[in-house]
Design an enzyme around this catalytic site. Structure first.
Site, PDB file in Angstrom:
ATOM      1  N   ASP A 194       0.822  -1.223   0.000  1.00 51.01           N
ATOM      2  CA  ASP A 194       0.000   0.000   0.000  1.00 51.01           C
ATOM      3  C   ASP A 194       0.848   1.262   0.000  1.00 51.01           C
ATOM      4  O   ASP A 194       0.490   2.260   0.627  1.00 51.01           O
ATOM      5  CB  ASP A 194      -0.977  -0.001   1.194  1.00 51.01           C
ATOM      6  CG  ASP A 194      -1.793  -1.266   1.239  1.00 51.01           C
ATOM      7  OD1 ASP A 194      -2.233  -1.699   0.179  1.00 51.01           O
ATOM      8  OD2 ASP A 194      -1.973  -1.830   2.340  1.00 51.01           O
ATOM      9  N   GLU A 195       1.957   1.230  -0.701  1.00 54.75           N
ATOM     10  CA  GLU A 195       2.831   2.410  -0.777  1.00 54.75           C
ATOM     11  C   GLU A 195       2.377   3.378  -1.871  1.00 54.75           C
ATOM     12  O   GLU A 195       3.019   4.412  -2.069  1.00 54.75           O
ATOM     13  CB  GLU A 195       4.294   1.992  -1.058  1.00 54.75           C
ATOM     14  CG  GLU A 195       4.960   1.207   0.062  1.00 54.75           C
ATOM     15  CD  GLU A 195       4.790  -0.290  -0.110  1.00 54.75           C
ATOM     16  OE1 GLU A 195       4.058  -0.700  -1.046  1.00 54.75           O
ATOM     17  OE2 GLU A 195       5.368  -1.053   0.685  1.00 54.75           O
ATOM     18  N   LYS A 226       1.633   2.210  -5.165  1.00 55.45           N
ATOM     19  CA  LYS A 226       2.308   1.719  -6.376  1.00 55.45           C
ATOM     20  C   LYS A 226       1.550   2.037  -7.636  1.00 55.45           C
ATOM     21  O   LYS A 226       2.156   2.316  -8.664  1.00 55.45           O
ATOM     22  CB  LYS A 226       2.456   0.194  -6.308  1.00 55.45           C
ATOM     23  CG  LYS A 226       3.547  -0.261  -5.407  1.00 55.45           C
ATOM     24  CD  LYS A 226       3.604  -1.779  -5.432  1.00 55.45           C
ATOM     25  CE  LYS A 226       3.994  -2.328  -4.101  1.00 55.45           C
ATOM     26  NZ  LYS A 226       2.892  -2.333  -3.120  1.00 55.45           N
ATOM     27  N   GLN A 259       2.375  -5.913  -2.985  1.00 52.45           N
ATOM     28  CA  GLN A 259       2.718  -5.951  -1.554  1.00 52.45           C
ATOM     29  C   GLN A 259       4.052  -5.223  -1.283  1.00 52.45           C
ATOM     30  O   GLN A 259       4.420  -4.354  -2.057  1.00 52.45           O
ATOM     31  CB  GLN A 259       2.751  -7.394  -1.010  1.00 52.45           C
ATOM     32  CG  GLN A 259       1.383  -8.077  -0.963  1.00 52.45           C
ATOM     33  CD  GLN A 259       1.009  -8.794  -2.234  1.00 52.45           C
ATOM     34  OE1 GLN A 259       1.839  -9.432  -2.869  1.00 52.45           O
ATOM     35  NE2 GLN A 259      -0.237  -8.691  -2.628  1.00 52.45           N
ATOM     36  N   PRO A 285      -9.714  -0.774   7.407  1.00 50.42           N
ATOM     37  CA  PRO A 285      -8.904   0.386   7.771  1.00 50.42           C
ATOM     38  C   PRO A 285      -7.467  -0.060   8.006  1.00 50.42           C
ATOM     39  O   PRO A 285      -7.228  -1.117   8.586  1.00 50.42           O
ATOM     40  CB  PRO A 285      -9.527   0.889   9.075  1.00 50.42           C
ATOM     41  CG  PRO A 285     -10.454  -0.170   9.538  1.00 50.42           C
ATOM     42  CD  PRO A 285     -10.726  -1.115   8.411  1.00 50.42           C
ATOM     43  N   ASN A 302      -4.779 -10.402  -3.964  1.00 55.30           N
ATOM     44  CA  ASN A 302      -4.639  -9.769  -2.644  1.00 55.30           C
ATOM     45  C   ASN A 302      -4.158  -8.329  -2.827  1.00 55.30           C
ATOM     46  O   ASN A 302      -4.328  -7.489  -1.964  1.00 55.30           O
ATOM     47  CB  ASN A 302      -3.672 -10.546  -1.732  1.00 55.30           C
ATOM     48  CG  ASN A 302      -2.379 -10.956  -2.414  1.00 55.30           C
ATOM     49  OD1 ASN A 302      -2.210 -10.814  -3.616  1.00 55.30           O
ATOM     50  ND2 ASN A 302      -1.444 -11.479  -1.648  1.00 55.30           N
ATOM     51  N   ALA A 303      -3.543  -8.049  -3.971  1.00 58.67           N
ATOM     52  CA  ALA A 303      -3.065  -6.700  -4.268  1.00 58.67           C
ATOM     53  C   ALA A 303      -4.228  -5.836  -4.744  1.00 58.67           C
ATOM     54  O   ALA A 303      -5.236  -6.343  -5.217  1.00 58.67           O
ATOM     55  CB  ALA A 303      -2.007  -6.754  -5.365  1.00 58.67           C
ATOM     56  N   GLY A 304      -4.049  -4.556  -4.610  1.00 56.70           N
ATOM     57  CA  GLY A 304      -5.060  -3.634  -5.129  1.00 56.70           C
ATOM     58  C   GLY A 304      -4.391  -2.324  -5.446  1.00 56.70           C
ATOM     59  O   GLY A 304      -3.898  -1.652  -4.555  1.00 56.70           O
ATOM     60  N   HIS A 305      -4.285  -2.008  -6.705  1.00 55.41           N
ATOM     61  CA  HIS A 305      -3.620  -0.778  -7.100  1.00 55.41           C
ATOM     62  C   HIS A 305      -4.656   0.219  -7.603  1.00 55.41           C
ATOM     63  O   HIS A 305      -5.413  -0.078  -8.521  1.00 55.41           O
ATOM     64  CB  HIS A 305      -2.579  -1.059  -8.196  1.00 55.41           C
ATOM     65  CG  HIS A 305      -1.468  -1.946  -7.714  1.00 55.41           C
ATOM     66  ND1 HIS A 305      -0.545  -2.514  -8.539  1.00 55.41           N
ATOM     67  CD2 HIS A 305      -1.132  -2.338  -6.465  1.00 55.41           C
ATOM     68  CE1 HIS A 305       0.307  -3.234  -7.810  1.00 55.41           C
ATOM     69  NE2 HIS A 305      -0.043  -3.141  -6.556  1.00 55.41           N
ATOM     70  N   LEU A 350       3.553  12.431   0.068  1.00 54.93           N
ATOM     71  CA  LEU A 350       4.188  13.433   0.926  1.00 54.93           C
ATOM     72  C   LEU A 350       3.164  14.493   1.344  1.00 54.93           C
ATOM     73  O   LEU A 350       3.223  15.027   2.460  1.00 54.93           O
ATOM     74  CB  LEU A 350       5.360  14.088   0.172  1.00 54.93           C
ATOM     75  CG  LEU A 350       6.211  15.049   0.990  1.00 54.93           C
ATOM     76  CD1 LEU A 350       6.924  14.329   2.144  1.00 54.93           C
ATOM     77  CD2 LEU A 350       7.254  15.753   0.122  1.00 54.93           C
TER      78      LEU A 350
END
Ligand code: IMP
Length: 429
Positions: A13-14, A16, A225, A305, A38-41, A333
């Site tokens: 969750d950075e 991406k 991830q 959350p 499992n990923a979600g972009h 940022l």
């Protein structure tokens, strides 16, 4: 030509989606090499928001090839749904621009049932998985009980292998978890429909990647991830079942290791984590709540959350060291704007001793105290900044300190969700 991997340095969750989308402009091919849905972009392209789980982000750009390589686990129903939803929004998807590896393992209905049942039963020992069957599918891959996308095209083989797998799965489902055993026939029927719809997309993706590298295409490897969720190098057992580290680019796609040119580390300007497990810089106060709300830290996949806290440079350094990251892309940022002070962990105290690495034993990691450095906050709207010099002095000091601690410069800084809201001096390709 350049081959470039984008890897999450934290617990996923950075942000991406946006960065991968931006970098895709310079690439001819985009490759997913591990993980699954499992990923979600989340991507914002032309004012439209897209949430992708399985289809590589490159699909939103005409003229690029998107590959789902052999290291990915594929839930065919999810893949079909995603293709359909994207097509309904005018995204052109054909077997020419989307290829799925014949060797990618299939997530089957019993994988999801076992994932959920195990999590439900494990009072006090939950991992907090996404419940998508990821772990059980990778377990079957390792135990040689799995089915691969190519097997969908060979019905007798598929039937025999599902029947064999069900001998074990039904035993677990019925006897351990008290669930109804599954029959072969409905799974076969489902698989027939999957084969009809996905068959044209199934290909030998290794050869496609190899050819692309040989003819000099720019290839972007899209990590899912983050490093601390890596099954070997992360905070085991609170990890996913694949390797989100750069080494997996090669294993999961077939690109020879010496052909990967650059690795970019994705760093969110603070930290978040979904699911269970230690999190030294976690904030359970109003500041954590504020980061969650302003940063919209709710799962793209599950809506859960996310736990939020200060940036942990020790964790980021672990990723830089493990993946050989040449440069960092710092995201969100702008979310820090308005905080009177900002903090960053630059070391830990373990039983009173200062350490500058993530300790291996989880019991040690669970005990560390973060050594937090405090920085002056900034209140200016930074979403219009397009150069490092355009950032407030306080933000630059914060970024410089991060680079110093982890040993890699910030080559890109995201200051808002839109593609243009980015400080990106030049190209990574
Ligand atoms: P699994 O991957 O569903 O087995 O979940 C294992 C752990 O990884 C859980 O803590 C999940 O919340 C976490 N996880 C899996 N995928 C992601 C992701 O894309 N972002 C953040 N956390 C994830």
């Amino acid at each position: 030509m350049t081959t470039l991997a984008v890897i999450g340095t934290q617990w996923g969750d950075e942000g991406k989606g946006k960065i991968v989308d931006l970098l895709t402009e310079g690439a001819q091919m985009v490759v997913r090499f591990q993980g699954g849905n499992n990923a979600g972009h989340t991507l914002v392209v032309g004012g439209e928001t897209y949430a992708l789980h399985l289809v590589p982000s490159g699909i939103l750009h005409p003229g690029k090839t998107s590959l789902v390589a052999s290291g990915v686990v594929v839930d065919p129903g999810v893949m079909i749904g995603e293709i359909r939803a994207l097509r309904a929004r005018g995204v052109g998807i054909t077997p020419d621009n989307l290829k799925i590896s014949e060797k990618a393992h299939v997530i089957l209905p019993y994988h999801k049932l076992l994932d959920e049942a195990r999590e439900g039963r494990a009072a006090g020992a939950r991992i907090g998985t996404t419940g998508r069957g990821i772990g059980p599918a990778y377990e079957d891959k390792a135990s040689r009980l799995g089915l691969r996308m190519g097997d969908l095209l060979d019905q007798p083989l598929f039937e025999a292998r599902v029947a064999r797998a069900l001998e074990e799965k039904n035993c677990l489902l019925a006897n351990l978890y008290g669930l109804k055993p599954l029959a072969v026939a409905p799974i076969l029927e489902m698989a027939g429909a999957w084969a009809d719809q996905l068959g044209p997309f199934i290909a030998d993706t290794f050869r496609i990647v190899k050819r692309a590298a040989d003819v000099g295409l720019n290839i972007l490897f899209e990590g899912a991830q983050g490093v601390q969720l890596d099954i070997d190098h992360g905070t085991y057992p609170f990890v996913t079942s694949s390797n989100p580290t750069a080494g997996a680019v090669s294993v999961g796609s077939g690109l020879p290791p010496n052909r990967l040119d650059k690795v970019i580390g994705l760093v969110k300007a603070y930290t978040s984590r979904v699911g269970e497990g230690p999190f030294p810089t976690e904030l359970v106060d109003g500041t954590g709540q504020r980061l969650r709300e302003v940063g919209n830290e709710y799962g793209t996949t599950t809506g859960r959350p996310r736990r939020c806290g200060w940036l942990d440079a020790v964790v980021v350094k672990a990723a830089v060291d493990l993946c050989g990251m040449a440069s960092l892309a710092v995201t969100k940022l702008d979310v820090l704007c308005g905080l009177p002070e900002i903090r960053m962990a630059t070391a830990y105290l373990l039983d009173g001793q200062r350490i500058d690495h993530v300790p291996g034993p989880l019991s040690d990691f669970a005990r560390v105290e973060p050594v937090l450095e405090t920085f002056e906050g900034f209140s200016e709207d930074i979403s219009g900044a397009r150069t490092m010099a355009g950032l407030p002095r306080q933000a630059r000091i914060f970024l410089d300190r991060l680079s110093e601690v982890v040993g890699a410069p910030a080559g890109l800084v995201s200051v808002g969700p839109e593609r243009g809201q980015t400080i990106f001096p030049g190209s990574f390709f």
